[in-house]
Design an enzyme around this catalytic site. Structure first.
Site, PDB file in Angstrom:
ATOM      1  N   ASP A  48      12.186  -9.451   3.254  1.00 54.47           N
ATOM      2  CA  ASP A  48      12.401 -10.296   4.434  1.00 54.47           C
ATOM      3  C   ASP A  48      13.371 -11.429   4.129  1.00 54.47           C
ATOM      4  OD1 ASP A  48      11.148  -9.649   6.810  1.00 54.47           O
ATOM      5  OD2 ASP A  48       9.257 -10.638   6.294  1.00 54.47           O
TER       6      ASP A  48
ATOM      7  N   GLU B 279       6.476  -5.812  16.653  1.00 52.75           N
ATOM      8  CA  GLU B 279       5.206  -6.487  16.361  1.00 52.75           C
ATOM      9  C   GLU B 279       4.537  -6.973  17.649  1.00 52.75           C
ATOM     10  OE1 GLU B 279       5.276  -9.422  13.230  1.00 52.75           O
ATOM     11  OE2 GLU B 279       3.222 -10.072  13.682  1.00 52.75           O
TER      12      GLU B 279
ATOM     13  N   LYS C 241      15.133  -7.429   5.947  1.00 56.17           N
ATOM     14  CA  LYS C 241      14.628  -7.463   7.330  1.00 56.17           C
ATOM     15  C   LYS C 241      14.921  -8.841   7.900  1.00 56.17           C
ATOM     16  CE  LYS C 241      10.038  -7.583   8.503  1.00 56.17           C
ATOM     17  NZ  LYS C 241       9.931  -8.910   9.156  1.00 56.17           N
TER      18      LYS C 241
HETATM   19  O1  KIV Z   1       6.135 -10.638   6.877  1.00 56.05           O
HETATM   20  C1  KIV Z   1       5.539  -9.593   7.182  1.00 56.05           C
HETATM   21  O2  KIV Z   1       4.599  -9.206   6.515  1.00 56.05           O
HETATM   22  C2  KIV Z   1       6.038  -8.857   8.335  1.00 56.05           C
HETATM   23  C3  KIV Z   1       5.221  -7.800   9.022  1.00 56.05           C
HETATM   24  C4  KIV Z   1       6.052  -6.910   9.840  1.00 56.05           C
HETATM   25  C5  KIV Z   1       4.215  -7.080   8.304  1.00 56.05           C
HETATM   26  O3  KIV Z   1       7.100  -9.122   8.778  1.00 56.05           O
END
Ligand code: KIV
Length: 275
Positions: A88, A187, A118
């Protein structure tokens, strides 16, 4: 040349190719030993910024830094050889401009060795997703409930009940799909909207609280294991209940240390007598 073909890790393109073939399996992980255990069972591991709450006790993901994500990304890479690893981008590391997003994402890929990043956002992030993907950075999109926006949206409720909300999530997903995301997390979104999106976008959709209609599912690992017990959202299923086992183990350890029954003889180093 070696005759042994080395098995390579799944790539973002492999994840994309699974759409329409079979459901895609994903979990979050933040550490080497947990990544090692889940690696044979999942298609991709998400090093989610949920680690802010799960590991660091923060109230939201807003306080998570790029350095935290890189450190945990490295740990997960060390524990996995099969799954595609996605890290992320944390709040503040990409929203300002597509150039900042590229610099942050490039650091993540170079310093962790992971395959993709992400980022949260819909239409407003489409230009950034396009910029990154054209420059060699595969992007997993994230629409619907976006936890990094907590300070402007004000809550974690599920979305898509009103026509206006449903239309926004649909157009966000389409924008990120057109921009080239290899998959899209949806989500906290009601089933009919998740189903519509899944049926119309080219990228596979990965649901979390977004119904079985999605092309795959992701959950936070500590929720799945029943370790994170502060609260349990409706969409979470605990596949184990480790919290009581952990408490019992800690209590037993404390008791044995106090009673001097641990360490026992077998845990103790002695000097061997020389003959
Ligand atoms: O940070 C996270 O865990 C997410 C979710 C989609 C599980 O972004």
């Amino acid at each position: 040349m070696s005759v042994h073909a080395t098995k390579r890790r799944l790539a973002p393109s492999d994840i994309k190719a699974l759409k329409g073939q079979r459901p895609i399996v994903s979990l979050t992980a933040y550490t080497t030993p947990v990544a090692k255990l889940m690696d044979p069972h999942v298609d991709f591991i998400l090093v989610g910024d949920s680690l802010g709450m799960v590991l660091y006790g923060l109230d939201s993901t807003v306080g998570v830094t790029l350095e935290m994500m890189i450190a945990h990304g490295q740990a997960v890479m060390r524990g996995s050889t099969n799954a595609c690893v996605v890290v992320d981008l944390p709040f503040g590391s990409y929203q300002e401009s597509k150039e900042l997003a590229f610099r942050s994402a490039a650091r993540v890929l170079k310093e962790t060795g992971c395959s993709a990043v992400k980022l949260e956002g819909g239409a407003e992030m489409a230009e950034t997703v396009d910029f990154l993907t054209r420059r060699g950075i595969p992007v997993l999109g994230h629409v619907g409930l976006m936890p990094q926006l907590i300070n402007t949206t004000g809550g974690y409720r599920s979305l898509g009940r009103s026509d206006k909300e449903a239309e926004k999530i649909r157009s966000d997903a389409k924008a990120i799909d057109d921009a080239g995301a290899f998959a899209i997390v949806i989500e906290g979104t009601v089933e009919p909207v998740a189903r519509d999106i899944t049926g119309t976008v080219r990228a596979p959709t990965i649901g979390i609280g977004a119904s079985p209609a999605c092309d795959g599912q992701v959950l936070v690992v500590d929720d799945v294991l029943g370790v994170f017990t502060d609260f349990k959202p409706r969409f979470v299923k605990r596949f184990a209940n480790l919290a009581p086992l952990m408490s019992e183990a800690f209590a037993a350890y404390a008791e044995e240390v106090k009673a001097r029954s641990f360490p026992a003889e077998e845990h103790t180093f002695q000097v061997k007598k020389s003959s």
